[in-house]
Scaffold this motif. Structure first.
Motif, short mmCIF file in Angstrom:
data_model
loop_
_atom_site.label_atom_id
_atom_site.label_comp_id
_atom_site.label_asym_id
_atom_site.label_seq_id
_atom_site.Cartn_x
_atom_site.Cartn_y
_atom_site.Cartn_z
N ALA A 191 3.20 9.63 -2.50
CA ALA A 191 3.35 9.23 -3.90
C ALA A 191 4.07 7.89 -4.02
CB ALA A 191 4.11 10.31 -4.66
N MET A 192 5.00 7.63 -3.13
CA MET A 192 5.71 6.35 -3.15
C MET A 192 4.80 5.19 -2.80
SD MET A 192 9.25 7.55 -1.28
CE MET A 192 10.05 5.93 -1.29
N MET A 193 3.75 5.46 -2.03
CA MET A 193 2.81 4.43 -1.59
C MET A 193 2.08 3.77 -2.75
SD MET A 193 -0.33 5.20 0.98
CE MET A 193 -1.73 4.10 1.17
N VAL A 194 2.11 4.41 -3.92
CA VAL A 194 1.53 3.80 -5.12
C VAL A 194 2.20 2.46 -5.40
CG1 VAL A 194 1.34 4.07 -7.63
CG2 VAL A 194 0.78 5.98 -6.11
N ASP A 195 3.48 2.35 -5.05
CA ASP A 195 4.22 1.10 -5.24
C ASP A 195 4.01 0.18 -4.04
OD1 ASP A 195 6.69 -0.77 -5.31
OD2 ASP A 195 6.77 0.25 -7.22
N GLU A 196 3.76 -1.08 -4.31
CA GLU A 196 3.47 -2.05 -3.25
C GLU A 196 4.65 -2.28 -2.31
OE1 GLU A 196 0.56 -3.56 -2.71
OE2 GLU A 196 -0.53 -2.86 -4.47
N SER A 197 5.85 -1.86 -2.71
CA SER A 197 7.02 -2.07 -1.85
C SER A 197 7.00 -1.17 -0.62
CB SER A 197 8.31 -1.81 -2.65
OG SER A 197 8.37 -0.45 -3.09
N VAL A 198 6.21 -0.11 -0.65
CA VAL A 198 6.14 0.83 0.47
C VAL A 198 4.99 0.43 1.39
CG1 VAL A 198 5.79 3.23 1.16
CG2 VAL A 198 7.18 2.69 -0.85
N ALA A 199 5.35 0.01 2.60
CA ALA A 199 4.36 -0.48 3.56
C ALA A 199 4.11 0.46 4.70
CB ALA A 199 4.82 -1.85 4.11
#
Length: 243
Positions: free
Chosen positions: A133-141
């Motif tokens: 779910a965090m991967m939706v944000d571009e900050s999570v690589a």
């Protein structure tokens, strides 16, 4: 003196929620999200391994107690707590946990401070799918799913569900198609994971990297720690987060 005493206590507020955070290390950022029953010594010890590998690790405390061994009594207490909290989904399908937005905010803050390609995010067991779910944000690589177990696998539909809304799943698939790979780890006989590794393979294709171990154990990087699991996580972080 407990293992957590060498970590710096802070807090993060977002989406109307505030939770304590524990931070340690230098280098690219990695968020390690504890399993039930909480920030046990096994989880803290794993966090220390990530720190020693050259990362700035942030561990939020979302529920449960800090320190001590894994204990069934603490599991029962933690479960009774999370089951009545609206921040977490337990049985709903096609729904993203409300905790995701708080975690995405934490990732954005850490990435904004440290820079680089992004941050790593690792969830385990009850929080295993949170990294997706965090991967939706571009900050999570570098999202890592250790034995994702929510929604609880009651019936075939829940056992296959990824704990994501349709919109969030579409964004995850978009990012995966653009090159953001997802690492998943589990024991092949772990009933808590259900069939969601099959779903991940179907939805993400070759972007889903699965690491599987024989047996019916559960906690791949903590209680039932596999050295290969830890090595694969660190290698994944190194590949995705190195400047």
């Amino acid at each position: 003196m407990g293992l957590i005493d060498s970590w710096s206590l802070g807090e993060h507020t977002a989406d109307g929620m505030t939770f304590p955070t524990y931070r340690k290390g230098n280098g690219p950022g990695a968020i390690v999200i504890h399993e039930i029953p909480g920030l046990t010594d096994d989880v803290i010890g794993f966090g220390d391994e990530v720190v020693e590998a050259g990362y700035t690790v942030v561990m939020p405390q979302l529920f449960g107690k800090i320190g001590g061994p894994f204990a069934l009594t603490n599991v029962v207490k933690a479960m009774s707590g999370v089951c009545v909290r609206k921040e977490f989904t337990k049985l709903a399908t096609r729904e993203t946990t409300p905790m995701a937005e708080w975690l995405r905010s934490l990732a954005r803050e850490l990435h904004g401070e440290l820079g680089g390609p992004g941050v790593g995010a690792l969830g385990m067991c009850f929080t295993g799918g949170f990294a997706l779910a965090m991967m939706v944000d571009e900050s999570v690589a570098a999202p890592v799913l250790c034995q994702p177990s929510v929604p609880f696998p009651v019936g075939k539909t829940r056992a296959a569900d990824l704990n994501l809304s349709p919109g969030d799943l579409a964004k995850v698939k978009e990012r995966a198609a653009a090159g953001c790979e997802v690492l998943g780890l589990r024991f092949t006989g772990d009933a808590a994971v259900g069939t969601r590794f099959d779903t991940l393979t179907t939805e993400l294709g070759p972007a889903f990297i699965k690491v599987e171990f024989p047996g019916r154990q559960h906690s791949t990087v903590t209680t039932h720690r596999q050295q290969e699991a830890v090595d694969r996580v660190l290698a994944f972080f190194d590949e995705k987060l190195s400047v």
